[in-house]
Design an enzyme around this catalytic site. Structure first.
Site, PDB file in Angstrom:
ATOM      1  N   ARG A 125      66.947  52.730  53.291  1.00  8.87           N
ATOM      2  CA  ARG A 125      67.942  52.977  52.229  1.00  8.87           C
ATOM      3  C   ARG A 125      69.308  52.544  52.758  1.00  8.87           C
ATOM      4  O   ARG A 125      69.809  53.114  53.729  1.00  8.87           O
ATOM      5  CB  ARG A 125      67.923  54.462  51.860  1.00  8.87           C
ATOM      6  CG  ARG A 125      68.827  54.839  50.699  1.00  8.87           C
ATOM      7  CD  ARG A 125      68.705  56.334  50.402  1.00  8.87           C
ATOM      8  NE  ARG A 125      69.483  56.739  49.240  1.00  8.87           N
ATOM      9  CZ  ARG A 125      70.768  57.096  49.282  1.00  8.87           C
ATOM     10  NH1 ARG A 125      71.426  57.096  50.447  1.00  8.87           N
ATOM     11  NH2 ARG A 125      71.404  57.453  48.168  1.00  8.87           N
ATOM     12  N   LYS A 173      76.360  55.910  58.204  1.00 10.06           N
ATOM     13  CA  LYS A 173      76.583  57.328  58.476  1.00 10.06           C
ATOM     14  C   LYS A 173      77.498  57.523  59.683  1.00 10.06           C
ATOM     15  O   LYS A 173      77.617  56.673  60.558  1.00 10.06           O
ATOM     16  CB  LYS A 173      75.245  58.061  58.634  1.00 10.06           C
ATOM     17  CG  LYS A 173      74.511  58.058  57.282  1.00 10.06           C
ATOM     18  CD  LYS A 173      73.461  59.107  57.116  1.00 10.06           C
ATOM     19  CE  LYS A 173      73.028  59.147  55.642  1.00 10.06           C
ATOM     20  NZ  LYS A 173      71.712  59.741  55.465  1.00 10.06           N
TER      21      LYS A 173
END
Length: 272
Positions: free
Chosen positions: A252, A219
């Protein structure tokens, strides 16, 4: 309805969820797995590398993204699920009831809903009837606008209250609490400071009593630390280890092998 063991038994801590986005526009791997054969090959590789499950998604939820129709989402994910049926354990990353229904019929065992059952009024019933596992995620607003100016009184308290409310909603809808995990939604309507605070105080969310799924992989918050657009594998592993040490159950990730190996070392040091 298929009987499933409690989610903590299916996904012992730490478990790795691989990510396969069957989209042209996801923030990290958009286009890489848009071909069904490529997506299926990626999922098989992730299983070999130690993933407990592979998350298949046909709609990008990156900041600023627009939604896709149910028909388009099905067109993207069904061919991949057909190729993997009975071979790779999969979850379906969707907020649409019909997509979830088709995916579950093709063997998916977990519904990963970024709207926490707010996006489609029929989804809760589909999950309840199927006996599938469910992940409820916090998101401020919607992907198109969530990063415009996210503000909280206290991000951890606000996210905790939201997740408690959505958990109660899911249970009231007939979904067995033992099959539900929660996701604080790193990057979904949060600043970098919010993201780090959520991981730093993850124990407060773990106190809800449900397993936590954390997706910090690649991210932009991690990328910004090193002047990059997206986070590197190394930065992602660092964030995953911090989340695991603070109570995360499922991580994840895009880079499965690196995370599996790092988490195995961390688990050994922690004594199992």
């Amino acid at each position: 309805m298929l009987h499933r063991s409690p989610i903590e038994e299916r996904f012992p801590r730490p478990s790795v969820m691989g990510v396969v986005n069957v989209t042209p526009d996801s923030f990290s791997d958009g286009g890489v797995n848009f071909d069904p054969d490529d997506a299926a090959a990626s999922a098989r590789r992730m299983l070999e590398e130690g993933a407990a499950i592979v998350d298949i998604g046909g709609e990008s939820t990156r900041p600023g993204s627009e939604g896709v129709t149910e028909e388009e989402e099905l067109r993207r994910v069904v061919p991949v699920l057909e190729r993997l049926q009975g071979e790779v354990p999969v979850s379906i990353d969707t907020s649409k009831a019909e997509v979830a229904r088709r995916a579950l019929a093709l063997g998916a065992e977990l519904v990963n809903d970024v709207t926490a059952l707010r996006g489609d009024p029929d989804l809760a019933g589909v999950v309840a009837d199927s006996g599938a596992y469910l992940c409820l995620m916090h998101m401020l607003g919607e992907p198109r606008t969530m990063q415009d100016n996210p503000v909280y009184d206290d991000v951890v308290s606000d996210v905790k209250s939201f997740l408690e409310e959505r958990l109660a909603f899911a249970v009231d809808a007939g979904i067995d609490e033992r099959r539900i995990c929660l996701d604080p939604g790193i990057g979904f309507g949060k600043t970098a400071a919010h993201n780090f605070e959520l991981v730093r105080r993850l124990g407060e969310l773990a106190a809800i009593g449900r397993p936590l799924l954390v997706g910090f992989s690649r991210k932009s918050t991690l990328g910004a630390l090193n002047g990059q657009k997206t986070g590197s594998a190394a930065a992602s592993v660092g964030a995953a280890l911090s989340a695991y040490e603070r109570g995360a159950t499922i991580l994840r990730v895009h880079d499965v092998r690196e995370h599996v190996e790092a988490l195995a070392a961390a688990k050994a040091i922690h004594g199992g």
